[in-house]
Scaffold this active site. Structure first.
Site, mmCIF file in Angstrom:
data_model
loop_
_atom_site.group_PDB
_atom_site.id
_atom_site.type_symbol
_atom_site.label_atom_id
_atom_site.label_comp_id
_atom_site.label_asym_id
_atom_site.label_seq_id
_atom_site.Cartn_x
_atom_site.Cartn_y
_atom_site.Cartn_z
ATOM 1 N N GLU A 32 0.852 -1.249 -0.010
ATOM 2 C CA GLU A 32 -0.084 -0.055 0.070
ATOM 3 C C GLU A 32 0.883 1.176 0.109
ATOM 4 O O GLU A 32 0.529 2.270 -0.658
ATOM 5 C CB GLU A 32 -0.891 -0.140 1.541
ATOM 6 C CG GLU A 32 -1.772 -1.151 1.193
ATOM 7 C CD GLU A 32 -2.680 -1.237 2.607
ATOM 8 O OE1 GLU A 32 -3.485 -2.034 2.780
ATOM 9 O OE2 GLU A 32 -2.272 -0.471 3.693
ATOM 10 N N THR A 112 -6.182 -0.028 3.366
ATOM 11 C CA THR A 112 -7.193 -0.692 2.895
ATOM 12 C C THR A 112 -8.245 -1.086 4.319
ATOM 13 O O THR A 112 -7.438 -1.258 5.209
ATOM 14 C CB THR A 112 -6.866 -1.899 2.102
ATOM 15 O OG1 THR A 112 -5.918 -2.642 2.682
ATOM 16 C CG2 THR A 112 -6.266 -1.247 0.835
ATOM 17 N N ASP A 196 -10.986 -1.857 10.061
ATOM 18 C CA ASP A 196 -9.459 -2.027 9.814
ATOM 19 C C ASP A 196 -8.738 -2.422 10.927
ATOM 20 O O ASP A 196 -9.174 -3.021 11.985
ATOM 21 C CB ASP A 196 -8.965 -0.777 9.357
ATOM 22 C CG ASP A 196 -8.664 0.043 10.267
ATOM 23 O OD1 ASP A 196 -9.064 0.085 11.293
ATOM 24 O OD2 ASP A 196 -7.827 1.173 9.976
ATOM 25 N N ASP A 221 -13.109 -5.665 0.603
ATOM 26 C CA ASP A 221 -13.981 -6.479 0.681
ATOM 27 C C ASP A 221 -15.223 -6.265 1.292
ATOM 28 O O ASP A 221 -14.999 -5.367 2.272
ATOM 29 C CB ASP A 221 -13.151 -7.911 1.162
ATOM 30 C CG ASP A 221 -12.788 -7.612 2.560
ATOM 31 O OD1 ASP A 221 -13.441 -7.954 3.325
ATOM 32 O OD2 ASP A 221 -11.572 -7.037 2.600
#
Length: 263
Positions: A32, A112, A196, A221
């Site tokens: 990332e 993410t 997260d 997701d």
């Protein structure tokens, strides 16, 4: 050679004036972080220039962009297992040390996360967190229960939200990718749209050190989808990371030359 960080004893004039000259980007995963390192031509700081204690796996990249000094730090690889040091413990430690030594005007935690379709989240959506909380700390004792959840609002950024038409939602943090029934129950109570493994920990440290923090999370997701989370997460990680990079780059561009009150 990377520029030396400011002395820990140097007053942060920018914060006192309300201007944003130094931004600290906190990220956990290499996949990332590296697109942003390349995007802004950041240079890895080595040895004493890193400002981190010798022996820690933490990595600092730094550079200049327009009127903004950017420090991007990540937790690095675990010394034993060799994987990204994800989770609340690792990110708390690196966040505390980075804020103390680099003295940023603003912290940006980017990464993410998983979304909840019932709250309107879809794969590829990018959220600015409006509030953060923990969902896997359970202390059923009065007041300690509130401390365990640790709900707190993030630094308000109405202009940033409007500029890029980003989604806003509450973020819930825990150390597990797959949720147990207790976690799901707490996430519902937290009214979270995204979950997260780091946001609430970063917020806790930033709040302790009186440093404004914002959170940009891209959805890999959906937890309440039909497919297993780990498989979907891995399948979507690269494409969603690209979306994250583009969004964070726009956010940094917007921040350049701004005051905190402009966000």
């Amino acid at each position: 050679m990377a520029p030396l960080p400011p002395s820990s004893e140097q007053p942060n004039v920018a914060t006192e004036a309300g201007a944003i000259y130094k931004i600290l980007v906190i990220m956990s995963m290499e996949v990332e972080a590296m697109p942003l390192v390349h995007k802004f031509k950041l240079v890895e700081a080595h040895d004493t220039e890193s400002t981190f204690p010798i022996g820690t796996p933490w990595i600092r990249y730094c550079g200049e962009y327009k009127d903004l000094h950017i420090d991007l730090v990540r937790s690095g690889k675990d010394n034993i297992y060799g994987v990204d040091s994800v989770g609340t413990v690792a990110v708390s430690l690196v966040t505390f040390t980075a804020i103390q030594t680099l003295k940023p005007d603003l912290v940006l935690n980017a990464g993410t996360g998983s979304g909840f379709n019932a709250k309107g989240a879809n794969v590829g959506d990018v959220y600015l967190a409006s509030e953060v909380a923990f969902h896997d700390r359970r202390i059923p004792i009065p007041v300690f229960d509130l401390y365990a959840v640790g709900a707190r609002k993030t630094f308000a950024t109405p202009n940033l939200l409007k500029e890029f038409n980003l989604k806003a939602g509450k973020l819930s943090t825990g150390d597990s990718l797959v949720l147990c029934s207790h976690d799901k129950e707490m996430i519902l109570k937290n009214d979270a749209t995204v979950k997260d493994t780091e946001g609430a920990a970063v917020a806790y440290v930033a709040g302790m050190l009186s440093t404004p923090a914002i959170f940009v999370k891209a959805v890999t997701d959906v937890v309440d989808g039909e497919e297993p989370t780990p498989e979907v997460y891995l399948a979507n990680l690269m494409s969603v990371t690209t979306t994250l990079e583009l969004t964070v780059a726009k956010v940094i561009e917007f921040i350049s030359g701004k005051r905190l009150s402009d966000l």
